[in-house]
Enzyme design. Structure first.
Site, PDB file in Angstrom:
ATOM      1  N   GLU A  46     -18.561  25.241   1.979  1.00 57.13           N
ATOM      2  CA  GLU A  46     -19.497  26.269   1.511  1.00 57.13           C
ATOM      3  C   GLU A  46     -18.943  27.662   1.777  1.00 57.13           C
ATOM      4  OE1 GLU A  46     -24.174  27.611   2.254  1.00 57.13           O
ATOM      5  OE2 GLU A  46     -23.208  26.219   3.644  1.00 57.13           O
ATOM      6  N   LYS A 133     -26.465  28.370  -5.498  1.00 60.62           N
ATOM      7  CA  LYS A 133     -27.437  27.730  -4.611  1.00 60.62           C
ATOM      8  C   LYS A 133     -28.855  28.150  -4.991  1.00 60.62           C
ATOM      9  CE  LYS A 133     -28.314  26.820   0.296  1.00 60.62           C
ATOM     10  NZ  LYS A 133     -27.903  27.128   1.683  1.00 60.62           N
ATOM     11  N   CYS A 167     -25.205  22.769   0.919  1.00 60.54           N
ATOM     12  CA  CYS A 167     -25.883  22.837   2.213  1.00 60.54           C
ATOM     13  C   CYS A 167     -27.356  22.417   2.133  1.00 60.54           C
ATOM     14  CB  CYS A 167     -25.724  24.240   2.783  1.00 60.54           C
ATOM     15  SG  CYS A 167     -26.186  24.408   4.523  1.00 60.54           S
TER      16      CYS A 167
END
Length: 369
Positions: A46, A133, A167
């Protein structure tokens, strides 16, 4: 019946902190190494380029250091059509490998809006998936804006059907289901090197937390003290989420976490937050990189010595920087779907319906004469 095996590579690496060009060059060196070892898919953590904004967990938003690091994060974040991504695309095409890499992305319509993005690049150098994200987690909101559904795509490649989540969005069952509903066979989940949630009682964590991702879970007899008086055990939580998705979707999992280098550890200690010193930093559980099979169980991995090319069995990487490899056989995705194919024969389409808006969101729509 088994099929042909494919070698995957997960890079457990540290960025050259807040230096996008140098980190890109480091990524290229790892891609070359993985390709030399015949990996067909190479994965990075990430926000690998240029760094994960760990300072947001350690300093208040009003402190001058926070403003300083955000300014540097904006400066070193990358454009999707910028030289850093173009360099990664070029090496992927040259070496005929697929690359997944996390970046902090900036956009041309703003001089400070950033996204936590993951770019999946095909072996022809083309961008297959550009995912932002969906929702920055906790203090990440101080750095990144919420993304959109455009990246909730599974793409068919020569190594299988690949999907990516970043994540904490691996916690979102609808996001995960949207990928399973596209026949995902390889699920990439990316994670930071460390994700502190508390600056107090860090030393107590060593007594109540099991920092290894493959040992027995910690004693939860004193549940409230363990959960609310200690740091979030991100390693256990990450594996739980990734394993659940692999079991439900009957897909392979690549958990790729960042590594925390010694120089960054020194920098963190120099922030001089009262609760932080070099000793307490060592007690925070590091992120771990590993592979999971289609039942959610740990998939045996290995490292390859750069000098001798010798293989060494290694189930996960956590404390040491390097590349973890695994071999997979996509035919292993079949058997479990006899029992429960959650996006197929085990779904009730007359009861449940999921609609996913994958339009890329822009700040305005302009009509000119």
């Amino acid at each position: 019946m088994g099929g042909a095996s494919t070698k995957l590579a997960a890079c457990h690496v540290s960025p050259v902190f807040l230096r996008a060009q140098d980190t890109t060059e480091k990524a290229i060196s790892f891609i070359k190494e993985a390709a030399k070892n015949n990996a067909k898919l190479v994965v990075f953590p990430e926000s690998f380029i240029p760094a994960f904004p760990i300072w947001s967990a350690l300093k208040a938003p009003t402190e001058k250091e926070h403003h300083f690091f955000f300014h540097n994060m904006v400066s070193e974040s990358v454009y999707i059509d910028g030289e850093e991504i173009n360099a990664i695309r070029a090496i992927a095409k040259k070496l005929n490998v697929i690359v997944s890499i996390g970046v902090s992305e900036k956009v041309r319509y703003s001089n400070a809006t950033l996204f936590n993005s993951n770019i999946l690049i095909g072996d022809d150098g083309e961008i297959l998936v550009h995912h932002r994200k969906l929702m920055p987690t906790f203090y990440e909101k101080l750095t990144w804006a919420p993304g959109d559904g455009h990246g909730l795509q599974v793409v068919e490649t020569r190594v299988g059907k690949i999907g990516v989540l970043i994540c904490g969005e691996n916690t979102n069952p609808l996001a995960r289901y949207s990928l399973a509903a596209q026949g995902e066979q390889i699920h990439i989940s990316t994670w930071p090197a460390i994700w502190p949630t508390r600056l107090t009682k860090v030393q107590d964590d060593s007594k109540v937390q099991d920092k290894s991702p493959v040992k027995e879970p910690p004693d939860r007899s004193n549940f409230l003290d363990n959960i609310f008086g200690s740091n979030y055990d991100n390693v256990a939580a990450n594996r739980t989420r990734a394993a659940a998705h692999c079991f439900e979707a009957k897909c392979f999992g690549i958990m790729c976490a960042g590594h925390l280098s010694a120089d960054v550890m020194e920098w963190l200690a120099e922030l001089r937050t009262p609760e932080i010193n070099s000793e307490t930093l060592k007690l925070w559980p590091r992120g771990a990189t590993m592979f999971l099979d289609t039942t959610g169980a740990l998939l045996p991995g290995f490292t390859i010595n750069r000098e001798t090319s010798a293989k060494k069995k290694c189930d996960f990487l956590q404390e040491e920087e390097g590349i973890l490899y695994a071999e997979i056989d996509l035919s292993d995705c079949v058997e479990g779907k006899q029992y429960h194919d959650i996006a197929g024969g085990y779904q009730r389409f007359d009861v449940f319906e999921l609609k996913v808006d994958r339009r890329r969101r822009e700040p305005a729509s302009f009509t000119d004469e």
